[in-house]
Design a protein around this motif. Structure first.
Motif, PDB file in Angstrom:
ATOM      1  N   TRP A  62       0.855  -1.180   0.000  1.00  0.00           N
ATOM      2  CA  TRP A  62       0.000   0.000   0.000  1.00  0.00           C
ATOM      3  C   TRP A  62       0.898   1.240   0.000  1.00  0.00           C
ATOM      4  O   TRP A  62       1.850   1.316   0.778  1.00  0.00           O
ATOM      5  CB  TRP A  62      -0.906  -0.009   1.238  1.00  0.00           C
ATOM      6  N   CYS A  63       0.619   2.179  -0.887  1.00  0.00           N
ATOM      7  CA  CYS A  63       1.502   3.324  -1.088  1.00  0.00           C
ATOM      8  C   CYS A  63       1.119   4.475  -0.167  1.00  0.00           C
ATOM      9  O   CYS A  63      -0.036   4.909  -0.152  1.00  0.00           O
ATOM     10  CB  CYS A  63       1.421   3.755  -2.552  1.00  0.00           C
ATOM     11  N   ARG A  64       2.109   4.966   0.603  1.00  0.00           N
ATOM     12  CA  ARG A  64       1.841   6.075   1.527  1.00  0.00           C
ATOM     13  C   ARG A  64       1.691   7.401   0.799  1.00  0.00           C
ATOM     14  O   ARG A  64       1.180   8.361   1.362  1.00  0.00           O
ATOM     15  CB  ARG A  64       2.987   6.201   2.549  1.00  0.00           C
ATOM     16  N   ASP A  65       2.135   7.485  -0.450  1.00  0.00           N
ATOM     17  CA  ASP A  65       2.016   8.751  -1.178  1.00  0.00           C
ATOM     18  C   ASP A  65       0.692   8.869  -1.935  1.00  0.00           C
ATOM     19  O   ASP A  65       0.034   9.900  -1.872  1.00  0.00           O
ATOM     20  CB  ASP A  65       3.196   8.934  -2.127  1.00  0.00           C
ATOM     21  N   CYS A  66       0.303   7.822  -2.653  1.00  0.00           N
ATOM     22  CA  CYS A  66      -0.948   7.948  -3.418  1.00  0.00           C
ATOM     23  C   CYS A  66      -2.097   7.159  -2.796  1.00  0.00           C
ATOM     24  O   CYS A  66      -3.216   7.179  -3.305  1.00  0.00           O
ATOM     25  CB  CYS A  66      -0.742   7.583  -4.887  1.00  0.00           C
ATOM     26  N   HIS A  67      -1.806   6.492  -1.667  1.00  0.00           N
ATOM     27  CA  HIS A  67      -2.864   5.817  -0.903  1.00  0.00           C
ATOM     28  C   HIS A  67      -3.605   4.764  -1.727  1.00  0.00           C
ATOM     29  O   HIS A  67      -4.819   4.644  -1.645  1.00  0.00           O
ATOM     30  CB  HIS A  67      -3.866   6.830  -0.318  1.00  0.00           C
ATOM     31  N   SER A  82       8.770  -0.185  -5.706  1.00  0.00           N
ATOM     32  CA  SER A  82       8.182   1.139  -5.852  1.00  0.00           C
ATOM     33  C   SER A  82       6.770   1.025  -6.396  1.00  0.00           C
ATOM     34  O   SER A  82       6.408   0.057  -7.061  1.00  0.00           O
ATOM     35  CB  SER A  82       9.040   2.011  -6.773  1.00  0.00           C
ATOM     36  N   CYS A  83       5.982   2.050  -6.099  1.00  0.00           N
ATOM     37  CA  CYS A  83       4.567   2.050  -6.463  1.00  0.00           C
ATOM     38  C   CYS A  83       4.406   2.177  -7.994  1.00  0.00           C
ATOM     39  O   CYS A  83       4.985   3.071  -8.606  1.00  0.00           O
ATOM     40  CB  CYS A  83       3.890   3.219  -5.767  1.00  0.00           C
ATOM     41  N   PRO A  84       3.632   1.284  -8.614  1.00  0.00           N
ATOM     42  CA  PRO A  84       3.448   1.373 -10.072  1.00  0.00           C
ATOM     43  C   PRO A  84       2.578   2.560 -10.486  1.00  0.00           C
ATOM     44  O   PRO A  84       2.569   2.938 -11.657  1.00  0.00           O
ATOM     45  CB  PRO A  84       2.768   0.047 -10.424  1.00  0.00           C
ATOM     46  N   HIS A  85       1.872   3.166  -9.530  1.00  0.00           N
ATOM     47  CA  HIS A  85       1.014   4.297  -9.871  1.00  0.00           C
ATOM     48  C   HIS A  85       1.783   5.615  -9.852  1.00  0.00           C
ATOM     49  O   HIS A  85       1.584   6.474 -10.701  1.00  0.00           O
ATOM     50  CB  HIS A  85      -0.159   4.392  -8.888  1.00  0.00           C
ATOM     51  N   CYS A  86       2.664   5.775  -8.835  1.00  0.00           N
ATOM     52  CA  CYS A  86       3.317   7.089  -8.687  1.00  0.00           C
ATOM     53  C   CYS A  86       4.824   6.984  -8.471  1.00  0.00           C
ATOM     54  O   CYS A  86       5.487   7.992  -8.248  1.00  0.00           O
ATOM     55  CB  CYS A  86       2.666   7.862  -7.535  1.00  0.00           C
ATOM     56  N   SER A  87       5.374   5.775  -8.533  1.00  0.00           N
ATOM     57  CA  SER A  87       6.816   5.540  -8.379  1.00  0.00           C
ATOM     58  C   SER A  87       7.363   5.797  -6.983  1.00  0.00           C
ATOM     59  O   SER A  87       8.571   5.723  -6.768  1.00  0.00           O
ATOM     60  CB  SER A  87       7.636   6.355  -9.392  1.00  0.00           C
ATOM     61  N   SER A  88       6.484   6.091  -6.032  1.00  0.00           N
ATOM     62  CA  SER A  88       6.960   6.275  -4.662  1.00  0.00           C
ATOM     63  C   SER A  88       7.584   4.986  -4.147  1.00  0.00           C
ATOM     64  O   SER A  88       7.190   3.887  -4.524  1.00  0.00           O
ATOM     65  CB  SER A  88       5.779   6.648  -3.760  1.00  0.00           C
ATOM     66  N   THR A  89       8.569   5.135  -3.261  1.00  0.00           N
ATOM     67  CA  THR A  89       9.134   3.950  -2.616  1.00  0.00           C
ATOM     68  C   THR A  89       8.648   3.825  -1.174  1.00  0.00           C
ATOM     69  O   THR A  89       9.144   2.996  -0.423  1.00  0.00           O
ATOM     70  CB  THR A  89      10.675   4.004  -2.632  1.00  0.00           C
TER      71      THR A  89
HETATM   72 ZN   LIG Z   1       1.787   5.500  -5.137  1.00  0.00          ZN
END
Ligand SMILES: [Zn+2]
Length: 126
Positions: free
Chosen positions: A29-34, A43-50
């Motif tokens: 679960w991505c803390r940047d794009c939730h 890394s998140c496939p939606h926003c590349s956040s790690t």
């Molecule tokens: Zn994300």
């Protein structure tokens, strides 16, 4: 036969494997794009956040698409399962009569450890 050997064993996916080893199914679960995503990776496939957290999943979903492989000793079912959390994951439906399956059937994740194989979530009809 299972379909999840493609999830690499790496520091980024270790939380997934550690949880699976004790029968817990967790989703990244991505803390940047939730948003939740699949498959586990660094890394998140939606926003590349790690900034990835791991959230327990009930493992409930429904069959999105499936195919029955009749080669080998017993038929097995390869299925795309749409989880209630959103991601669609490729896995196997086990202990089911392939002729009784259909798109939209409710399924739930189970872990059935097998010797020499990493513990991966499989699905049973519920
Ligand atoms: Zn994300």
């Amino acid at each position: 036969m299972n379909s999840m050997h493609f999830i690499e064993q790496s520091p980024e996916t270790k939380p997934f494997w550690d949880a699976a080893a004790i029968g817990r199914f967790v989703l990244p679960w991505c803390r940047d794009c939730h948003r939740t995503h699949w498959y586990p990776r660094g890394s998140c496939p939606h926003c590349s956040s790690t900034k990835i957290d791991w959230r327990d999943s009930e493992g409930k979903g429904e069959i999105h698409a499936f195919s029955v492989n009749r080669r080998g000793r017993a038929p097995y079912v390869l299925a795309y399962v749409a989880l209630n959390e959103g991601p669609i994951i490729l896995s196997n439906v086990i202990d089911a009569d392939p002729t009784a399956l259909s798109i939209g059937r409710k399924v739930k994740a189970v872990f059935k450890p097998a010797p020499g194989q990493p513990p991966v979530p499989l699905f049973e009809v519920r």
